[in-house]
Scaffold this active site. Structure first.
Site, PDB file in Angstrom:
ATOM      1  N   CYS A  24       0.891  -1.308   0.046  1.00 27.77           N
ATOM      2  CA  CYS A  24      -0.036   0.115  -0.267  1.00 27.77           C
ATOM      3  C   CYS A  24       0.764   1.379   0.019  1.00 27.77           C
ATOM      4  O   CYS A  24       0.274   2.319  -0.269  1.00 27.77           O
ATOM      5  CB  CYS A  24      -0.960   0.112   1.070  1.00 27.77           C
ATOM      6  SG  CYS A  24      -2.110  -1.211   1.327  1.00 27.77           S
ATOM      7  N   HIS A  75     -10.887   9.083 -11.558  1.00 22.64           N
ATOM      8  CA  HIS A  75      -9.593   9.309 -12.026  1.00 22.64           C
ATOM      9  C   HIS A  75      -8.802  10.562 -11.462  1.00 22.64           C
ATOM     10  O   HIS A  75      -8.293  11.623 -12.073  1.00 22.64           O
ATOM     11  CB  HIS A  75      -9.690   9.583 -13.536  1.00 22.64           C
ATOM     12  CG  HIS A  75     -10.235   8.489 -14.391  1.00 22.64           C
ATOM     13  ND1 HIS A  75     -11.491   7.938 -14.338  1.00 22.64           N
ATOM     14  CD2 HIS A  75      -9.430   7.681 -15.083  1.00 22.64           C
ATOM     15  CE1 HIS A  75     -11.217   6.697 -15.075  1.00 22.64           C
ATOM     16  NE2 HIS A  75     -10.023   6.492 -15.434  1.00 22.64           N
ATOM     17  N   GLU A 126     -13.112  -0.361  -0.492  1.00 22.96           N
ATOM     18  CA  GLU A 126     -11.583  -0.267  -1.205  1.00 22.96           C
ATOM     19  C   GLU A 126     -11.483  -1.016  -1.973  1.00 22.96           C
ATOM     20  O   GLU A 126     -10.646  -1.013  -3.031  1.00 22.96           O
ATOM     21  CB  GLU A 126     -10.688   0.064  -0.281  1.00 22.96           C
ATOM     22  CG  GLU A 126      -9.385   0.617  -0.860  1.00 22.96           C
ATOM     23  CD  GLU A 126      -8.249   0.781   0.376  1.00 22.96           C
ATOM     24  OE1 GLU A 126      -8.004   2.057   0.677  1.00 22.96           O
ATOM     25  OE2 GLU A 126      -7.643   0.009   0.849  1.00 22.96           O
TER      26      GLU A 126
HETATM   27 ZN   LIG Z   1      -5.047   1.486  -1.707  1.00 22.54          ZN
END
Ligand SMILES: [Zn+2]
EC number: 4.-.-.-
Length: 136
Positions: A24, A75, A126
């Protein structure tokens, strides 16, 4: 609360968890899924209809689905977003979606209506199996 609006949408964005010791911490992207649940004690007019027949306009709720160049989050490179700062965890993004969505809904109300009865819950995925919820 007699009325609840519920809407879902996705946006695609890139981010990095600065200082994270693992994958991450590298630049990567997600297709974020958002569910908004807005409850209300009464019905109101909206920007597009003057009678008391709505909790809020779905269009107002779905602002974040728009391209970042049009004020949404699609975006975007989230770490460079002026309202988010460098910490772009699902928790921080969910709290931002809550704050900004309520601000936009309240801004759309008639003069003198502070929308005190409105309650919003944000769910932000997520990944398909990992979700953060935020509400007050
Ligand atoms: Zn992430």
């Amino acid at each position: 609360m007699p009325w609840k609006l519920q809407t879902e949408f996705t946006f695609d964005s890139a981010h990095i968890i600065t200082g994270y010791d693992g994958p991450c911490g590298r630049l990567h992207g997600h297709t974020y899924r958002v569910r908004l649940e807005l409850t209300s004690e009464r019905l109101r007019p909206s920007a597009h209809v003057q009678r008391d027949i709505m909790v809020a306009d779905f269009k107002t709720l779905k602002w974040a689905k728009k391209d970042v160049a049009q004020g949404g989050l699609d975006h975007a490179y989230l770490n460079e977003h002026p309202d988010l700062g460098d910490d772009t965890t699902a928790e921080v993004i969910a709290a931002y979606l809550h704050r900004e969505t309520l601000r936009r809904v309240r801004e759309s109300l008639s003069p003198g209506d502070g929308g005190e009865d409105l309650r919003l819950k944000v769910s932000l995925w997520e990944t398909p199996d990992s979700c953060c919820e935020y509400w007050e």
